[in-house]
Design an enzyme around this catalytic site. Structure first.
Site, mmCIF file in Angstrom:
data_model
loop_
_atom_site.group_PDB
_atom_site.id
_atom_site.type_symbol
_atom_site.label_atom_id
_atom_site.label_comp_id
_atom_site.label_asym_id
_atom_site.label_seq_id
_atom_site.Cartn_x
_atom_site.Cartn_y
_atom_site.Cartn_z
ATOM 1 N N ASN A 589 0.803 -1.217 0.000
ATOM 2 C CA ASN A 589 0.000 0.000 0.000
ATOM 3 C C ASN A 589 0.839 1.272 0.000
ATOM 4 O O ASN A 589 0.359 2.329 -0.420
ATOM 5 C CB ASN A 589 -0.919 -0.058 1.239
ATOM 6 C CG ASN A 589 -1.602 1.237 1.531
ATOM 7 O OD1 ASN A 589 -2.571 1.580 0.875
ATOM 8 N ND2 ASN A 589 -1.093 1.995 2.498
ATOM 9 N N SER A 641 -4.062 1.965 -9.419
ATOM 10 C CA SER A 641 -4.758 3.250 -9.393
ATOM 11 C C SER A 641 -5.479 3.456 -10.721
ATOM 12 O O SER A 641 -5.046 2.924 -11.760
ATOM 13 C CB SER A 641 -3.711 4.352 -9.196
ATOM 14 O OG SER A 641 -4.241 5.578 -9.609
ATOM 15 N N TYR A 654 3.857 7.466 -12.191
ATOM 16 C CA TYR A 654 2.937 6.783 -11.257
ATOM 17 C C TYR A 654 2.075 5.755 -11.995
ATOM 18 O O TYR A 654 1.934 4.616 -11.561
ATOM 19 C CB TYR A 654 2.072 7.865 -10.607
ATOM 20 C CG TYR A 654 1.056 7.398 -9.599
ATOM 21 C CD1 TYR A 654 1.442 6.904 -8.364
ATOM 22 C CD2 TYR A 654 -0.307 7.508 -9.873
ATOM 23 C CE1 TYR A 654 0.498 6.509 -7.430
ATOM 24 C CE2 TYR A 654 -1.260 7.121 -8.949
ATOM 25 C CZ TYR A 654 -0.851 6.619 -7.724
ATOM 26 O OH TYR A 654 -1.785 6.229 -6.811
#
Ligand code: NAD
Length: 910
Positions: A589, A641, A654
């Protein structure tokens, strides 16, 4: 001080919806609709007045020990034995002392309070210190008569004593009249009732007030000195009128329980009083009266001791433990009002050898086994030689009671061939806490509620009935503990260890708290850096979460290592192993952001983000995977994500790192499969420091991480059967994202490469996602590419498009992958499958020497042959059709050794 020292109540678990009576019999007796409100209690087929009294009396022994009981009085108008003391059966079942006085009270609705009066007077005389009184009734009723609507089955027990009194007895007053509102002739099955109006006007409304007023005068008190007024009367309007006549405000009057269970005969006033005792406060004054050939009224004052009586929800608990049924024929069958054919097996002799019953009375009626005084091993039954193979001592066993010992189901079965009033007959092995086990019948449950490990408790029930000789055989059975099945379904992590990276705040903190609340020991990892990963790092965030967990009694340890280095990952997992001994769950996480548009994305922005997200997951998961493989259990959760799944401006670093985690998951799913390691990925949406400047404030407020954690906890649980899946979660909304491959088309003849022009011409067809598939692995995708295009399916998604998407042949091809060799020890069977329909065929599955072989065609000598239609077979494999239901409905036919077919569920995890 003399009075009630304890109490117990019992209402059978089964309740019949009264509308079911009306719906079935209203055509015959329309007037019964007037009293068709709510439900009436009904005995299970194996219950009677005695078994109900045993359960109520067991509930009544929370304060006193059974050795302290000096007398037992049992009241009923429906005793199973006319000449065998029924209280004697109750006393043996409760394993009370032999040197006590036992007595039966009967032949009036007042029998319960008569027994109560006798018990009070017996203690008052000083002759006995503590006397138990139980009242119980299971009255027979004719179909469609008012009695069927009014009556219910139930039992109650009071312990009367002179120590630890919870309700002090202040006085009583009785009137006796041969008033015959109803009667039951000796040897008659049903009650005969006189005209209702007369019973109301001359009976209830005159006799009850006479006794109550007599008591008030005797004690020199008024209705103002009464807080609760308890008396039976199944005429609802009359029940109210009596209170009015007595000058009692409606709120003082105890409900007559018509809606919830019905009138339980001679037990009823005392049962109604248990409802009052459940809620009573010290100082409360209760006036209770009975009705039946007169009336007895009692006045009690509740004492401070009632606060020490725990648990005190005795009436509530039995009332709430219920299964409401609408099947009126079941009620008729259980009451023996219809006699379905029970088959030849039911004709087997059931005569009881009274000699054996006498010799073994403690074992059979009291469920008393033995405990070795040398090795302390409990066992049932008690024998001359200790059952412990390391002890084997002789003549060392002392009595050991199992009736109150908690137990769990070890094995169970539903037997459709055995004789049963309520098939299938369910039985199995139960394991007692502290040792001892035996094969028990299960009752008060359905087959599909049973589970290995389900907590059960022992109940005294009818085992068989010798109708020829009028003898009932009693024994103990196991019933699921109310609510235990629901409790077992709860996602729990007791004994498991979870590692959560970046758990010092945001989503990780919530995962850590929720896992710890449900029993997990948690490693709270957090480096404590800034949002972009810069800074020295701080121990504070992780330690704060650990402190929070410890505050509510959870187990946790903090770790401050950096996930971005291999040493950091090793240390995190080592912390789990050193502190808690194992690693069951890893949630990757930890995360940072360094957003830049692509041209401005300098190598340090790129690398820092890759290092935490992608390398971090690798660094932590690898050492954990090693431990999980050895344990043969693991749950891994990656965090991707929406930016990775769908793209987002300024997040090339990212989004690429987040998407790379999907690739990692895909391969770990395959590598972890045979070790029961499931790997899944979530794409959360939650308010945290990573999203605070991205989301509008009002939406940010609603995006609580608590909406993401339920999915994460499910994926982390043992019950989770998902692997290799991607889920979006946020604000209470959950969906699945997947990589889909369109069926595509073959351009040209596969011998000569097509031209770019041909591709251009066909681009729409290549793009068409209709009938798209989710491939299991790269080989399957490759196969899809080289095999000719499939005809279009209705909608996208292999699994989602019509069942499992598998053919019958696919199932058999893949059967060896689902084989469980551990369950095959000593198994030597040949299953022959004959599947009809266009997709069907014959297959032979041979299990021998711990190995399995699946081959097309018929077997020469199958152990059993399973015959089914192709559609039903696929439904059964995909879990849509229950195998037992398929068998009972005839969709699945089994020739040969039917019992052996039950091995299939254990041998293969289909
Ligand atoms: P957060 O910043 O509150 O939590 C991340 C935690 O990771 C921080 O406490 C941080 O100190 C820790 N951390 C950072 N680098 C670390 C390292 N090298 N080693 C150990 N710990 C480190 O953010 P969050 O929103 O709770 O994010 C949790 C995860 O969910 C992240 O992976 C994030 O990318 C992902 N995510 C979040 C959202 C969202 O809406 N919040 C959306 C998509 C993905």
């Amino acid at each position: 001080m003399i009075g009630i020292t304890d109490y117990g109540a019992y209402i059978p678990r089964l309740r019949l919806n009264r509308m079911a009576i009306y719906e079935n019999m209203g055509w015959f007796a329309p007037a019964i609709v007037m009293v068709a409100q709510g439900e009436r209690s009904m005995c299970n087929w194996d219950e009677d007045a005695i078994t109900m009294a045993v359960t109520a009396s067991k509930e009544c022994l929370t304060q006193y020990k059974k050795e302290q009981v000096d007398g037992l009085m049992l009241a009923s108008t429906t005793f199973p034995f006319a000449d065998r003391q029924n209280a004697g059966i109750l006393s043996t079942a409760l394993n009370l002392r032999a040197d006590i006085m036992t007595a039966d009270f009967t032949s009036s609705q007042k029998a319960g309070t008569n027994a109560l009066l006798a018990a009070i007077e017996s203690v008052k005389s000083g002759e006995r210190g503590s006397v138990m009184v139980s009242a119980t009734d299971k009255r027979e009723t004719k179909p469609a008569y008012f009695h069927e609507m009014w009556f219910g089955d139930g039992a109650v027990a009071f312990l009367i004593g002179n120590k630890d009194v919870i309700a002090e007895f202040k006085g009583s007053y009785s009137v006796s009249y041969d008033f015959i509102d109803h009667y039951r002739g000796a040897l008659k099955r049903y009650d005969y009732n006189w005209e209702e109006r007369w019973v109301r006007d001359e009976g209830y409304s005159k006799i009850i007030p006479e006794a109550v007023n007599g008591l008030l005068t005797k004690l020199n008190i008024t209705m103002a000195d009464v807080d609760k007024l308890v008396y039976p009367c199944f005429f609802k309007a009359e029940h109210k009128k009596i209170a009015k006549k007595l000058g009692a405000e409606p709120e003082k009057v105890a409900d007559n329980l018509h809606e919830v269970c019905g009138d339980t005969g001679c037990a009823h006033p005392m049962l109604m009083m248990t409802a009052a005792l459940d809620d009573a406060k010290p100082g409360d004054r209760i006036l209770m009266a009975s009705f039946g050939q007169g009336c007895s009224a009692f006045y009690f004052v509740v004492t401070e001791n009632i606060l020490n009586l725990k648990p005190r929800d005795k009436f509530k608990k039995t009332l709430e433990n219920k299964e409401t049924i609408d099947k009126y024929p079941k009620f008729l069958e259980f009451k023996d009002l219809i006699q379905p054919d029970m088959g030849i097996r039911a004709e087997a002799p059931t005569q009881t050898a009274l000699t054996t019953l006498w010799r073994r009375r403690k074992m059979i009626l009291g469920l008393v086994g033995g405990k070795c005084t040398q090795c302390q091993t409990p066992q049932f039954p008690k024998t001359d030689v200790c059952v412990n193979p390391h002890c084997r001592a002789r003549h060392t066993q002392e009595d050991y009671e199992f009736a109150d010992t908690p137990a769990k189901i070890k094995t169970f079965t539903g037997d459709l061939l055995a004789v049963s009033v309520d098939p299938p007959h369910t039985y199995g092995m139960i394991q007692f806490e502290g040792g001892g086990r035996f094969m028990a019948d299960f009752t008060d449950c359905k087959l599909d509620e049973l589970k290995v490990g389900l907590p059960v408790y022992m109940v005294f029930r009818k085992r068989t009935e010798d109708k020829n000789r009028g003898f009932v055989n009693y024994f103990w059975k196991a019933a699921p503990v109310p609510g235990a099945a629901e409790e077992m379904k709860k996602v729990r992590f007791d004994g498991q260890v979870a590692v959560i990276t970046g758990a010092g705040g945001g989503l990780g903190r919530i995962y850590a708290l929720e896992l710890a609340k449900r029993g997990a020991s948690v490693v709270v990892n957090d480096l404590g850096s800034a949002r972009d990963g810069s800074g020295e790092g701080s121990a504070t965030p992780a330690q704060q979460v650990v402190d929070e967990i410890k505050e509510f009694g959870g187990q946790a340890v903090a770790n401050y290592d950096n996930v971005a280095t291999p040493e950091g990952g090793e240390n995190i997992i080592q912390t789990a192993v050193d502190t808690f001994g194992r690693v069951d769950i890893v949630i990757n996480n930890a995360g940072i952001l360094r957003d830049k548009s692509f041209v401005k994305m300098a190598p340090e922005h790129w690398q820092a983000v890759q290092a935490v997200h992608l390398n971090g997951a690798y660094n932590v998961t690898r050492p954990a995977f090693k431990v999980m493989r050895e344990q043969k259990f693991g749950r891994i959760i990656m965090t991707t994500s929406g930016a990775g799944l769908y793209g987002n401006f300024g997040q090339s670093n990212y989004s690429s790192a987040k998407m790379a985690l999907i690739g990692l998951m895909n391969t770990l799913r395959i590598e972890g499969q045979k070790y029961n390691i499931n790997v899944n990925t979530i794409a959360p949406l939650a308010g945290s420091r990573l999203t605070e400047d991205i989301m509008p404030p009002d939406i940010f407020e609603k995006m609580k991480p608590e909406f993401v954690s339920p999915l994460v906890l499910y994926l982390a649980s043992e019950a989770c059967n998902q692997s290799g899946k991607i889920f979006n979660a946020g604000m209470g909304y959950y969906n699945r994202a997947a990589i889909l491959t369109s069926p595509g088309i073959q351009i040209g003849d596969a011998q000569n490469p097509p031209t770019p022009e041909q591709v251009s011409e066909n681009i729409d067809k290549i793009n068409d996602m209709g009938g798209a598939e989710i491939y299991d692995d790269a080989n399957a995708a490759l196969f899809g590419l080289v095999s000719p295009p499939q005809p279009k399916k209705e909608s996208a998604g292999g699994e989602e498009a019509g069942g499992s998407g598998m053919s019958v042949k696919d199932v058999f091809d893949r059967m060896p992958e689902t084989f469980n060799p551990d369950a095959a020890k000593g198994v030597d069977v040949v299953f022959q499958y004959t599947i009809s329909g266009s997709d069907g065929g014959d297959w032979t599955v041979t299990v021998k020497n711990g190995a399995c072989e699946v081959a097309p065609g018929k077997a020469e000598k199958p152990t059993c042959t399973l015959k089914m239609a192709d559609g039903d077979f696929l439904d059964m494999i995909s879990g849509k059709l229950d195998p037992m239901k398929a068998f009972t409905s005839g969709k699945l036919k089994i020739d040969g050794d039917v019992m052996k077919s039950q091995l299939i569920g254990k041998l293969f995890s289909l």
